[in-house]
Design a protein around this motif. Structure first.
Motif, PDB file in Angstrom:
ATOM      1  N   UNK A  45       0.825  -1.205   0.000  1.00 55.86           N
ATOM      2  CA  UNK A  45       0.000   0.000   0.000  1.00 55.86           C
ATOM      3  C   UNK A  45       0.856   1.250   0.000  1.00 55.86           C
ATOM      4  N   UNK A  46       0.398   2.254  -0.745  1.00 51.68           N
ATOM      5  CA  UNK A  46       1.056   3.554  -0.783  1.00 51.68           C
ATOM      6  C   UNK A  46       0.715   4.284   0.513  1.00 51.68           C
ATOM      7  N   UNK A  47       1.743   4.596   1.290  1.00 54.76           N
ATOM      8  CA  UNK A  47       1.528   5.219   2.592  1.00 54.76           C
ATOM      9  C   UNK A  47       2.511   6.357   2.798  1.00 54.76           C
ATOM     10  N   UNK A  48       2.091   7.329   3.598  1.00 57.83           N
ATOM     11  CA  UNK A  48       2.976   8.443   3.934  1.00 57.83           C
ATOM     12  C   UNK A  48       4.038   7.974   4.923  1.00 57.83           C
ATOM     13  N   UNK A  49       5.066   8.784   5.105  1.00 61.92           N
ATOM     14  CA  UNK A  49       6.105   8.470   6.097  1.00 61.92           C
ATOM     15  C   UNK A  49       5.508   8.377   7.496  1.00 61.92           C
ATOM     16  N   UNK A  50       4.546   9.252   7.799  1.00 63.45           N
ATOM     17  CA  UNK A  50       3.897   9.225   9.120  1.00 63.45           C
ATOM     18  C   UNK A  50       3.134   7.920   9.326  1.00 63.45           C
ATOM     19  N   UNK A  51       2.438   7.468   8.292  1.00 62.09           N
ATOM     20  CA  UNK A  51       1.715   6.207   8.410  1.00 62.09           C
ATOM     21  C   UNK A  51       2.683   5.038   8.580  1.00 62.09           C
ATOM     22  N   UNK A  52       3.779   5.063   7.843  1.00 61.48           N
ATOM     23  CA  UNK A  52       4.807   4.025   7.974  1.00 61.48           C
ATOM     24  C   UNK A  52       5.366   4.009   9.403  1.00 61.48           C
ATOM     25  N   UNK A  53       5.657   5.190   9.936  1.00 61.63           N
ATOM     26  CA  UNK A  53       6.192   5.288  11.300  1.00 61.63           C
ATOM     27  C   UNK A  53       5.197   4.737  12.303  1.00 61.63           C
ATOM     28  N   UNK A  54       3.917   5.065  12.121  1.00 65.36           N
ATOM     29  CA  UNK A  54       2.888   4.565  13.027  1.00 65.36           C
ATOM     30  C   UNK A  54       2.868   3.035  13.031  1.00 65.36           C
ATOM     31  N   UNK A  55       2.911   2.436  11.846  1.00 63.96           N
ATOM     32  CA  UNK A  55       2.915   0.977  11.769  1.00 63.96           C
ATOM     33  C   UNK A  55       4.108   0.373  12.498  1.00 63.96           C
ATOM     34  N   UNK A  56       5.275   0.950  12.282  1.00 63.78           N
ATOM     35  CA  UNK A  56       6.498   0.417  12.911  1.00 63.78           C
ATOM     36  C   UNK A  56       6.471   0.535  14.437  1.00 63.78           C
ATOM     37  N   UNK A  57       5.682   1.476  14.966  1.00 61.06           N
ATOM     38  CA  UNK A  57       5.652   1.703  16.409  1.00 61.06           C
ATOM     39  C   UNK A  57       4.517   0.983  17.131  1.00 61.06           C
ATOM     40  N   UNK A  58       3.745   0.177  16.420  1.00 61.96           N
ATOM     41  CA  UNK A  58       2.659  -0.552  17.068  1.00 61.96           C
ATOM     42  C   UNK A  58       3.212  -1.529  18.108  1.00 61.96           C
ATOM     43  N   UNK A  59       2.426  -1.746  19.145  1.00 63.00           N
ATOM     44  CA  UNK A  59       2.778  -2.733  20.169  1.00 63.00           C
ATOM     45  C   UNK A  59       2.739  -4.129  19.540  1.00 63.00           C
ATOM     46  N   UNK A  60       3.501  -5.061  20.096  1.00 62.52           N
ATOM     47  CA  UNK A  60       3.571  -6.426  19.564  1.00 62.52           C
ATOM     48  C   UNK A  60       2.191  -7.077  19.473  1.00 62.52           C
ATOM     49  N   UNK A  61       1.364  -6.904  20.496  1.00 62.29           N
ATOM     50  CA  UNK A  61       0.021  -7.500  20.475  1.00 62.29           C
ATOM     51  C   UNK A  61      -0.785  -6.936  19.304  1.00 62.29           C
ATOM     52  N   UNK A  62      -0.724  -5.614  19.092  1.00 61.99           N
ATOM     53  CA  UNK A  62      -1.428  -5.000  17.961  1.00 61.99           C
ATOM     54  C   UNK A  62      -0.939  -5.574  16.634  1.00 61.99           C
ATOM     55  N   UNK A  63       0.357  -5.733  16.519  1.00 66.43           N
ATOM     56  CA  UNK A  63       0.941  -6.261  15.285  1.00 66.43           C
ATOM     57  C   UNK A  63       0.439  -7.682  15.033  1.00 66.43           C
ATOM     58  N   UNK A  64       0.460  -8.511  16.049  1.00 65.20           N
ATOM     59  CA  UNK A  64       0.034  -9.908  15.890  1.00 65.20           C
ATOM     60  C   UNK A  64      -1.460 -10.010  15.573  1.00 65.20           C
ATOM     61  N   UNK A  65      -2.291  -9.278  16.301  1.00 63.80           N
ATOM     62  CA  UNK A  65      -3.741  -9.310  16.056  1.00 63.80           C
ATOM     63  C   UNK A  65      -4.044  -8.830  14.637  1.00 63.80           C
TER      64      UNK A  65
END
Length: 128
Positions: A45-65
């Protein structure tokens, strides 16, 4: 696969393309999504740098779910609704986003044929 806009229509288009894959290919996509949801979303997906940063900073539980929910959607060909509703101009000005994940999945197996059908809806939404 090509990159799609990170909008509801872009997510639908991406899923339509993945639904055309064979079961074995969808299984590989689902395994990758479950293990690497941040990379999968970033790669597709085409995403902004801010959106990319948000994804990288998600908690492990959020990432897994998120990964497991997306994997169910891709493997079972269940509609996925995924979007960021935050206006770009306010993204960096506020604190943490609220992330909502909803999954309503039902599987039914026909005892005579052994075939299984999956129905439901996966929803992932980022908002303030």
């Amino acid at each position: 696969m090509k990159k799609f806009p990170f909008t509801p229509k872009g997510v639908q288009a991406m899923q339509k393309e993945s639904n055309a894959l064979s079961v074995d290919e969808r299984l590989k996509v689902a395994e990758y999504v479950a293990s690497n949801p941040v990379e999968f979303i970033s790669e597709n997906f085409e995403m902004s740098e801010e959106q990319q940063a948000y994804l990288r900073e998600l908690e492990l539980v959020d990432i897994r779910v998120t990964g497991f929910s997306l994997a169910i959607g891709f493997l079972g060909q269940v509609p996925i609704e995924m979007q960021d509703t935050t206006p770009p101009s306010t993204f960096a000005a506020r604190g943490k986003k609220k992330k909502e994940v909803s999954a309503n999945i039902s599987t039914t197996t026909n005892p005579q044929t052994g075939s299984t059908s999956v129905t439901g809806l996966i929803g992932i939404k980022w908002t303030w």
